[in-house]
Design a protein around this motif. Structure first.
Motif, mmCIF file in Angstrom:
data_model
loop_
_atom_site.group_PDB
_atom_site.id
_atom_site.type_symbol
_atom_site.label_atom_id
_atom_site.label_comp_id
_atom_site.label_asym_id
_atom_site.label_seq_id
_atom_site.Cartn_x
_atom_site.Cartn_y
_atom_site.Cartn_z
ATOM 1 N N LEU A 27 0.851 -1.187 0.000
ATOM 2 C CA LEU A 27 0.000 0.000 0.000
ATOM 3 C C LEU A 27 0.887 1.238 0.000
ATOM 4 N N THR A 28 0.541 2.200 -0.843
ATOM 5 C CA THR A 28 1.284 3.449 -0.928
ATOM 6 C C THR A 28 0.316 4.603 -0.705
ATOM 7 N N ALA A 29 0.835 5.820 -0.750
ATOM 8 C CA ALA A 29 -0.029 6.992 -0.592
ATOM 9 C C ALA A 29 -1.102 7.030 -1.663
ATOM 10 N N ALA A 30 -0.850 6.379 -2.800
ATOM 11 C CA ALA A 30 -1.834 6.332 -3.888
ATOM 12 C C ALA A 30 -2.804 5.170 -3.728
ATOM 13 N N GLY A 31 -2.665 4.386 -2.667
ATOM 14 C CA GLY A 31 -3.550 3.251 -2.439
ATOM 15 C C GLY A 31 -2.926 1.968 -2.940
ATOM 16 N N LEU A 32 -3.723 1.117 -3.573
ATOM 17 C CA LEU A 32 -3.226 -0.116 -4.161
ATOM 18 C C LEU A 32 -2.645 0.192 -5.542
ATOM 19 N N PRO A 33 -1.436 -0.244 -5.830
ATOM 20 C CA PRO A 33 -0.864 0.003 -7.150
ATOM 21 C C PRO A 33 -1.776 -0.495 -8.271
ATOM 22 N N HIS A 34 -1.937 0.333 -9.294
ATOM 23 C CA HIS A 34 -2.694 0.013 -10.511
ATOM 24 C C HIS A 34 -4.214 -0.038 -10.297
ATOM 25 N N ASP A 35 -4.689 0.330 -9.120
ATOM 26 C CA ASP A 35 -6.135 0.305 -8.886
ATOM 27 C C ASP A 35 -6.812 1.426 -9.664
ATOM 28 N N ARG A 36 -7.773 1.056 -10.521
ATOM 29 C CA ARG A 36 -8.497 2.011 -11.377
ATOM 30 C C ARG A 36 -7.523 2.865 -12.205
ATOM 31 N N ALA A 37 -6.462 2.245 -12.695
ATOM 32 C CA ALA A 37 -5.494 2.962 -13.521
ATOM 33 C C ALA A 37 -6.056 3.283 -14.897
ATOM 34 N N TYR A 38 -7.051 2.479 -15.331
ATOM 35 C CA TYR A 38 -7.705 2.671 -16.624
ATOM 36 C C TYR A 38 -9.215 2.800 -16.416
ATOM 37 N N ALA A 39 -9.886 3.292 -17.431
ATOM 38 C CA ALA A 39 -11.343 3.341 -17.451
ATOM 39 C C ALA A 39 -11.793 3.180 -18.897
ATOM 40 N N ILE A 40 -13.085 3.053 -19.091
ATOM 41 C CA ILE A 40 -13.651 2.922 -20.431
ATOM 42 C C ILE A 40 -14.594 4.092 -20.656
ATOM 43 N N ALA A 41 -14.352 4.835 -21.728
ATOM 44 C CA ALA A 41 -15.148 6.030 -22.044
ATOM 45 C C ALA A 41 -16.137 5.735 -23.154
ATOM 46 N N ASP A 42 -17.256 6.465 -23.136
ATOM 47 C CA ASP A 42 -18.235 6.334 -24.219
ATOM 48 C C ASP A 42 -17.905 7.313 -25.340
ATOM 49 N N GLU A 43 -18.812 7.430 -26.304
ATOM 50 C CA GLU A 43 -18.538 8.269 -27.477
ATOM 51 C C GLU A 43 -18.425 9.748 -27.134
ATOM 52 N N VAL A 96 -20.131 2.332 -28.717
ATOM 53 C CA VAL A 96 -18.786 2.871 -28.930
ATOM 54 C C VAL A 96 -18.072 3.063 -27.597
ATOM 55 N N SER A 97 -16.886 2.465 -27.482
ATOM 56 C CA SER A 97 -16.140 2.490 -26.219
ATOM 57 C C SER A 97 -14.651 2.622 -26.488
ATOM 58 N N THR A 98 -13.975 3.339 -25.583
ATOM 59 C CA THR A 98 -12.550 3.591 -25.725
ATOM 60 C C THR A 98 -11.869 3.383 -24.383
ATOM 61 N N LEU A 99 -10.742 2.677 -24.388
ATOM 62 C CA LEU A 99 -9.955 2.499 -23.170
ATOM 63 C C LEU A 99 -9.101 3.737 -22.947
ATOM 64 N N VAL A 100 -9.190 4.303 -21.743
ATOM 65 C CA VAL A 100 -8.439 5.520 -21.430
ATOM 66 C C VAL A 100 -7.705 5.354 -20.109
ATOM 67 N N ARG A 101 -6.659 6.134 -19.940
ATOM 68 C CA ARG A 101 -5.928 6.170 -18.677
ATOM 69 C C ARG A 101 -6.655 7.064 -17.686
ATOM 70 N N CYS A 102 -6.626 6.699 -16.411
ATOM 71 C CA CYS A 102 -7.156 7.548 -15.344
ATOM 72 C C CYS A 102 -5.970 8.165 -14.619
#
Length: 231
Positions: A27-43, A96-102
């Motif tokens: 556990l780091t100040a950012a929480g769990l590593p890689h947790d919610r590192a990505y998301a999926i966006a709509d059009e 329509v969906s796109t993988l994006v970084r959070c």
């Protein structure tokens, strides 16, 4: 202090998608590593969530050696950095969906739920002759067994687990995601929100279940670690 045992560690590489259970984590100040590192966006660029797209639950991200792969039933896995990933997501979700970084990931938050809280909820659900709900409906990062009093997680100021120390920030307000069956990707309400409305309504009208914590002292944690909560 009240003492329990860490029985589950889960992170969610892609927001809204299936989680990955871990035996140990740092556990780091950012929480769990890689947790919610990505998301999926709509059009429109808005982030998809299970309340609107329950089929997200069927997408299983797999992070190996820094490389993210997405899997879904009946489909070939796809690398997240491949040009075909957006078409793959569009096909899986039917829109329509796109993988994006959070950039902020989960904003340093850890979601903690105790087993006693779930057991107390399921006793109330059973009294309605309805089926109990599993822990994964609440998508926690850390699960604590052995805290005998339900909702201890939102009544402690700090938690010490393994080499880390956590501080309470706020109760978790629940939404329609809790009515999505994480195994089928289908809505199966009205539980648990119907029963939570009987006894877990807070100021402002929200329904609280579980709590968010921030990491005050970074450290390694493992399933089986003692969890001590107190003032």
């Amino acid at each position: 202090m009240t003492t329990g045992t860490l029985s589950g560690i889960t992170y969610y590489p892609v927001k809204g998608c299936a989680g990955t259970a871990l035996p140990t984590a740092t556990l780091t100040a950012a929480g769990l590593p890689h947790d919610r590192a990505y998301a999926i966006a709509d059009e429109k660029g808005d982030l998809r969530w299970q309340g609107g797209d329950p089929a997200l639950a069927l997408i299983t991200p797999e992070l190996t050696g820094g490389e993210l792969t997405l899997r879904a039933p009946g489909r070939e896995p796809v690398p997240a950095d491949g040009k075909e990933v957006h078409a793959w997501l569009t096909d899986v979700l039917g829109a329509v969906s796109t993988l994006v970084r959070c950039p902020t990931g989960n904003a340093g938050r850890l979601h903690v739920v105790s087993r006693s809280s779930l057991d107390a909820l399921n006793r109330r659900i059973a009294a309605r002759d309805a089926a109990p709900v599993p822990m994964d409906r609440f998508r926690p990062n850390l699960v604590v067994d052995g805290w005998d009093v339900p909702h201890t997680e939102d009544g402690v100021a700090r938690v010490v687990v393994g080499g880390a120390e956590l501080a309470f920030t706020e109760a978790t307000i629940r939404c329609a995601v809790t009515m999505v069956d994480q195994r089928t990707g289908l809505r199966s309400g009205p539980e648990p929100l119907r029963t939570l409305a009987d006894y877990r309504r807070v100021a402002g009208g929200g329904l609280a279940f579980g709590a968010y914590f921030e990491v005050r002292r970074a450290g390694r944690v493992a399933v089986g670690d003692e969890v001590r909560g107190g003032a």
